[in-house]
Enzyme design. Structure first.
Site, mmCIF file in Angstrom:
data_model
loop_
_atom_site.group_PDB
_atom_site.id
_atom_site.type_symbol
_atom_site.label_atom_id
_atom_site.label_comp_id
_atom_site.label_asym_id
_atom_site.label_seq_id
_atom_site.Cartn_x
_atom_site.Cartn_y
_atom_site.Cartn_z
ATOM 1 N N GLY A 99 0.819 -1.209 0.000
ATOM 2 C CA GLY A 99 0.000 0.000 0.000
ATOM 3 C C GLY A 99 0.852 1.258 0.000
ATOM 4 O O GLY A 99 0.528 2.250 -0.667
ATOM 5 N N ARG A 127 -8.184 -2.408 -1.345
ATOM 6 C CA ARG A 127 -8.000 -1.299 -0.382
ATOM 7 C C ARG A 127 -8.372 0.040 -1.022
ATOM 8 O O ARG A 127 -8.244 0.220 -2.233
ATOM 9 C CB ARG A 127 -6.549 -1.306 0.121
ATOM 10 N N ASP A 319 -0.030 -0.076 13.313
ATOM 11 C CA ASP A 319 0.312 -1.426 12.849
ATOM 12 C C ASP A 319 0.543 -2.397 14.014
ATOM 13 O O ASP A 319 0.678 -3.605 13.799
ATOM 14 C CB ASP A 319 1.549 -1.379 11.941
ATOM 15 N N LYS A 346 -6.761 -2.232 6.220
ATOM 16 C CA LYS A 346 -5.362 -2.661 6.083
ATOM 17 C C LYS A 346 -5.286 -3.892 5.168
ATOM 18 O O LYS A 346 -6.231 -4.187 4.450
ATOM 19 C CB LYS A 346 -4.763 -2.931 7.468
ATOM 20 N N ARG A 350 -8.346 -5.944 9.889
ATOM 21 C CA ARG A 350 -7.580 -6.402 11.066
ATOM 22 C C ARG A 350 -8.415 -6.428 12.340
ATOM 23 O O ARG A 350 -7.978 -7.019 13.329
ATOM 24 C CB ARG A 350 -6.316 -5.554 11.249
HETATM 25 C C1 S3P Z 1 2.537 3.620 6.392
HETATM 26 C C2 S3P Z 1 1.452 4.255 6.934
HETATM 27 C C3 S3P Z 1 0.352 3.547 7.616
HETATM 28 C C4 S3P Z 1 0.767 2.133 8.032
HETATM 29 C C5 S3P Z 1 1.478 1.409 6.934
HETATM 30 C C6 S3P Z 1 2.729 2.163 6.497
HETATM 31 C C7 S3P Z 1 3.570 4.423 5.712
HETATM 32 O O1 S3P Z 1 -0.730 3.449 6.721
HETATM 33 O O2 S3P Z 1 -0.358 1.403 8.442
HETATM 34 O O3 S3P Z 1 1.845 0.106 7.351
HETATM 35 O O4 S3P Z 1 4.672 3.914 5.457
HETATM 36 O O5 S3P Z 1 3.283 5.595 5.429
HETATM 37 P P1 S3P Z 1 -1.854 4.614 6.583
HETATM 38 O O6 S3P Z 1 -1.189 5.822 6.116
HETATM 39 O O7 S3P Z 1 -2.825 4.090 5.582
HETATM 40 O O8 S3P Z 1 -2.444 4.732 7.947
#
Ligand code: S3P
Length: 437
Positions: A99, A127, A319, A346, A350
């Site tokens: 993501g 997602r 996380d 996520k 989760r």
């Molecule tokens: C991340 C931001 C978080 C986190 C993901 C990594 C990042 O997601 O849950 O594992 O590296 O910017 P969200 O920005 O969707 O909350």
């Protein structure tokens, strides 16, 4: 048998002792490669957190024309193409399960010349992606989602600065807008957050020479002419250290040391929560690692009491909230998590994965629309069987539950750990041998 459906049995352990290091921070590793690809010249990345997710980022920037040399498992050299030098590959850019890659790449590609397509695996394709497409469109980007999801199509071009109030606390969305802001001539591009989230992008952009202004709840970035990172030293990933912090807290007689861990306060919400629960975790050798606050951690087993996660702690522990649920199972009294509906967006839902998974191991936990409630019973969990649902954090949750259980935990699709921590089970084996020594 394919690796994807591999089942692993994690048996209870008598104690956890010793010293360990965890892989480089995944969030910072993605950013070093992605931002390195739009820098001028060479970026040397030391302590790169190699994993399926970050390898997808290396493959993506290569497909877009940057060169990446892999000197050894955790040392890379990225030869950037300059701010506007990325080029469309012949086919789509595959973001796999990542993501962070998909969302941050949207911001970078919106400012390039050409048409790009981004795809992902089944989980990533489920997602939400309008959350990045919408602000980027306001900046003038041409970006289409597929009913709000990947595949995404982006046609890069001139962008205009915006002031954007994030509807959800998301570092990925914030980062996509800030990266697009590098290409938006004129005023600053400003992102206002409902609550502070991880700030690795703004730190790295400032280190690369971009003009960045960091406020209490806002970040502004101005259009850049050129970026240069030079060296990036990646600290150990707190999110990969967290399973061991919880394991050593729960397994009596434990004393573990974790070295070189990123302790950026935007990441360590779980530390505050665990400390409030009575955990015995000490930070020592505090130092700056690659421009981020870091240090070593000592954790000893402790009896826990239940707690409520504060709303502002949610993004700082996002996380690690599955691990909080596990810690809460063995605490005295109830624990409550609210305001964490983001957990449903996520790699899996989760909230459902934690509730169903821990219940199957004998826990008293129930889900709510935006969190869960755990009735703690201060003994070892019974154990049983749990599916990772293809989600690395759920696979690790199952493994830590297994170490601290009475009967062990069988994890289906345990290979999912490779998304962030390919050496996770080897490290568990090492710890088990040390416990027996
Ligand atoms: C991340 C931001 C978080 C986190 C993901 C990594 C990042 O997601 O849950 O594992 O590296 O910017 P969200 O920005 O969707 O909350």
């Amino acid at each position: 048998m394919t690796a994807a459906v591999e089942t692993v049995l994690v048996e209870p352990v008598a104690r956890l002792v010793g010293h360990l290091r965890v892989p480089g921070d995944k969030s910072i590793s993605h950013r070093a490669v992605l931002i390195g690809a739009i820098c001028d010249g060479e970026t040397r990345v030391a302590g790169f957190g190699r994993s399926a997710d970050t390898e997808a980022t290396v493959a993506a920037v290569r497909a877009l024309g940057a060169e990446v040399y892999e000197h050894d498992v955790d040392t890379l050299r990225v030869f950037g193409r300059g701010l506007r030098g990325l080029r469309p590959p012949a086919g789509p850019v595959d973001c796999a399960n990542a993501g962070t890659l998909m969302r941050l790449a949207c911001g970078v590609l919106a400012g390039q010349d050409g048409a790009f397509e981004l795809t992902g695996d089944t989980s990533l394709s489920a997602r939400p992606m309008e959350r990045v497409a919408e602000p980027l469109r306001r900046m003038g980007a041409r970006i289409e989602t597929t009913d709000g999801h990947a595949p995404l199509r982006i046609v890069g071009g001139p962008l205009a600065p915006i002031d954007y109030e994030l509807p959800v606390a998301s570092a990925q969305v914030k980062s996509a807008v800030l990266l697009a802001g590098l290409f938006a001539e004129g005023d600053a591009t400003t992102v206002v957050e409902p609550a502070p989230t991880r700030d690795h992008t703004e730190r790295m952009l400032a280190a690369a020479g971009a003009r960045v202004r960091i406020g209490e709840r806002s970040v502004s970035v101005w259009a850049a002419e050129r970026l240069q990172l030079g060296e990036v030293e990646v600290p150990g990933d707190f999110s990969s250290a967290a399973p061991f912090l919880v394991a050593a807290t729960l397994v009596p007689g434990s004393e573990l040391h974790l070295h070189g861990v990123n302790l950026n306060p935007r990441r360590t919400g779980l530390l505050s929560v665990l400390e409030r629960m009575g955990a015995r975790i000490t930070v020592y050798n505090r130092r700056s690692i690659g421009g981020e606050p870091g240090g070593d951690l000592e954790v000893r087993s402790a009896e826990l009491v239940g707690t409520r996660v504060r709303l502002e702690e949610v993004p700082l522990a996002i996380d690690e909230l599955p691990l909080f649920a596990l810690a809460a199972c063995s605490a005295h009294g109830d624990s409550v998590l609210r305001g964490a509906a983001e957990l449903r967006a996520k790699e899996t839902d989760r909230i459902d994965a934690v509730v169903d998974g821990l219940k199957a191991l004998g826990a008293h936990v129930r889900g709510t629309p935006d969190g869960f409630v755990v009735r703690g019973v201060p003994t070892r969990l019974r154990g049983g069987r749990l599916s990772s649902r293809g989600d690395h954090r759920i696979a690790m949750l199952g493994a830590i539950a297994g170490l601290a259980s009475r009967e062990g935990v069988r994890i289906d699709d345990a290979a999912a750990v490779a998304v962030s921590f390919p050496g996770f089970f080897d490290l568990l084996d090492t710890l088990r041998r040390q416990a027996a020594a």
